[in-house]
Design a protein around this motif. Structure first.
Motif, short mmCIF file in Angstrom:
data_model
loop_
_atom_site.label_atom_id
_atom_site.label_comp_id
_atom_site.label_asym_id
_atom_site.label_seq_id
_atom_site.Cartn_x
_atom_site.Cartn_y
_atom_site.Cartn_z
N LEU A 111 48.93 -17.05 -23.90
CA LEU A 111 47.97 -16.05 -23.45
C LEU A 111 46.73 -16.82 -23.01
O LEU A 111 46.13 -17.55 -23.79
CB LEU A 111 47.62 -15.08 -24.59
N SER A 112 46.35 -16.68 -21.75
CA SER A 112 45.20 -17.40 -21.21
C SER A 112 43.96 -16.52 -21.25
O SER A 112 44.00 -15.35 -20.84
CB SER A 112 45.47 -17.84 -19.76
N LEU A 113 42.87 -17.10 -21.75
CA LEU A 113 41.59 -16.39 -21.83
C LEU A 113 40.53 -17.21 -21.11
O LEU A 113 40.39 -18.41 -21.37
CB LEU A 113 41.17 -16.19 -23.29
N ALA A 114 39.79 -16.57 -20.22
CA ALA A 114 38.72 -17.24 -19.48
C ALA A 114 37.72 -16.21 -19.00
O ALA A 114 38.08 -15.04 -18.74
CB ALA A 114 39.29 -18.01 -18.28
N GLN A 161 31.52 -15.48 -39.07
CA GLN A 161 31.64 -14.77 -37.80
C GLN A 161 30.50 -15.10 -36.84
O GLN A 161 30.31 -14.41 -35.83
CB GLN A 161 31.71 -13.25 -38.02
N GLN A 162 29.74 -16.15 -37.12
CA GLN A 162 28.60 -16.52 -36.29
C GLN A 162 29.07 -17.30 -35.06
O GLN A 162 29.90 -18.20 -35.16
CB GLN A 162 27.63 -17.39 -37.10
N HIS A 163 28.51 -16.98 -33.90
CA HIS A 163 28.84 -17.71 -32.67
C HIS A 163 28.32 -19.14 -32.76
O HIS A 163 27.22 -19.39 -33.26
CB HIS A 163 28.22 -17.03 -31.45
N ILE A 164 29.12 -20.10 -32.26
CA ILE A 164 28.70 -21.50 -32.29
C ILE A 164 28.73 -22.12 -30.90
O ILE A 164 28.71 -23.34 -30.76
CB ILE A 164 29.57 -22.33 -33.27
N GLY A 165 28.80 -21.30 -29.87
CA GLY A 165 28.74 -21.84 -28.52
C GLY A 165 29.78 -21.21 -27.61
O GLY A 165 30.77 -20.63 -28.06
N ASP A 166 29.54 -21.35 -26.32
CA ASP A 166 30.48 -20.86 -25.32
C ASP A 166 31.76 -21.69 -25.36
O ASP A 166 31.75 -22.87 -25.68
CB ASP A 166 29.88 -20.94 -23.93
N SER A 167 32.86 -21.05 -25.03
CA SER A 167 34.16 -21.73 -25.01
C SER A 167 34.63 -21.92 -23.57
O SER A 167 34.40 -21.06 -22.71
CB SER A 167 35.20 -20.91 -25.78
N THR A 168 35.26 -23.03 -23.33
CA THR A 168 35.95 -23.24 -22.06
C THR A 168 37.21 -22.35 -22.06
O THR A 168 37.60 -21.82 -23.11
CB THR A 168 36.35 -24.70 -21.90
N PRO A 169 37.87 -22.16 -20.91
CA PRO A 169 39.12 -21.39 -20.91
C PRO A 169 40.12 -21.94 -21.93
O PRO A 169 40.24 -23.15 -22.11
CB PRO A 169 39.63 -21.57 -19.47
N VAL A 170 40.80 -21.05 -22.63
CA VAL A 170 41.74 -21.46 -23.67
C VAL A 170 43.11 -20.87 -23.42
O VAL A 170 43.26 -19.84 -22.75
CB VAL A 170 41.24 -21.04 -25.08
N GLU A 171 44.12 -21.54 -23.97
CA GLU A 171 45.50 -21.04 -23.95
C GLU A 171 45.93 -20.79 -25.39
O GLU A 171 45.88 -21.70 -26.22
CB GLU A 171 46.43 -22.05 -23.27
N ILE A 172 46.33 -19.57 -25.67
CA ILE A 172 46.75 -19.17 -27.01
C ILE A 172 48.27 -19.23 -27.07
O ILE A 172 48.96 -18.47 -26.38
CB ILE A 172 46.26 -17.74 -27.35
#
Length: 278
Positions: free
Chosen positions: A142-145, A214-225
């Motif tokens: 599953l690709s997320l971007a 549950q705290q955000h720690i930064g933006d994520s690059t596109p990921v593959e699940i």
């Protein structure tokens, strides 16, 4: 060390025996090249450099495979070096699989299927396990971007088929949560979970977060699940298994119960034992 490799690669490629070997490989011929153990990762990096196809390296054991992968990562981009992990559970076990190993194996198999220019390092034992046939799409991630469209209902159903557990808060590998226009998912081989916040059907933000707070720690690059199972079975698979098992499928209560779950598309620990019959 990358600059060091860039310095020695031209020297290696100009060495007559190695240059002849590279030429034969480029022409599709088999080559046998004797080399000391310590120089083999450098030679492998030289073979993989500039190739647009994957390279498979097979070594005797799991420890040797992990060591070779680490050494290879010294000479080329880490993202291109993938370890085909051994699974600690046996196909006939009812124990829960090691999700990180399953996810890593799925990443490798998908990369090979898509002909990505990766170097896969595997032990002989890791290659012995039965796998679904090529083209079965079991390992599709599953690709997320950011900017991608996503239907939350369809995605939740897909993650469930991939072996993910739906929970209120995704804190461990193999879990996902949906609330409002937010999808949290902790990939099977991922180092951290990600949170996709949607505006309509479009992913507006994709961020990493700490499972504990549950705290955000930064933006994520596109990921593959990647999936949590190496088997995705349905009614057709159950029918094939029933034919293969014959009378035993009718007389054995455990077999009958497992086949009924497979009919319903339910994954369970030990489902891999039926893979040869699918």
């Amino acid at each position: 060390m990358t600059s060091f490799f860039e310095m020695i690669a031209p020297v290696l490629n100009a060495e007559p025996a190695f240059a002849a070997a590279l030429g034969k490989l480029a022409g599709g011929d088999d080559v046998t090249l004797a080399a000391p153990g310590l120089i083999r990762p450098v030679l492998t990096a030289s073979v993989a450099e500039g190739r647009e196809r994957p390279v498979l390296v097979v070594v005797p054991g799991a420890d040797a495979a992990e060591r070779f992968a680490r050494q290879l990562g010294t000479y080329m981009d880490h993202e291109r070096v993938l370890l085909f992990a051994e699974r600690s559970d046996a196909p006939w076990d009812r124990t829960a699989p090691d999700l990180e190993a399953v996810g890593a194996r799925a990443r490798v198999l998908h990369s090979l299927d898509k002909n990505r220019p990766v170097v896969v390092v595997a032990s002989g034992r890791s290659l012995l396990r039965a796998l679904p046939p090529q083209g079965s799409h079991v390992y599709e991630p599953l690709s997320l971007a950011v900017g991608a469209t996503l239907d939350l209902a369809d995605t939740a159903e897909r993650l469930a088929r991939m072996g993910y557990e739906r929970v209120d808060t995704a804190e461990e590998r193999g879990q996902f949560a949906v609330r409002g226009g937010i999808l949290d998912v902790f990939g099977s081989d991922a180092p951290y979970p990600v949170r996709a916040e949607l505006f309509g059907d479009e992913i507006e933000t994709l961020r990493r977060y700490l499972p504990s707070t549950q705290q955000h720690i930064g933006d994520s690059t596109p990921v593959e699940i990647y999936p949590c199972r190496e088997v995705v079975a349905g009614p057709r698979a159950a029918q094939n298994a029933r034919r293969a098992l014959g009378q035993a499928a009718r007389d054995d209560e455990e077999l009958a119960r497992d086949l009924e779950l497979i009919d319903q598309g339910v994954a369970f620990n030990g489902i891999e034992r039926y893979l040869p019959h699918f």
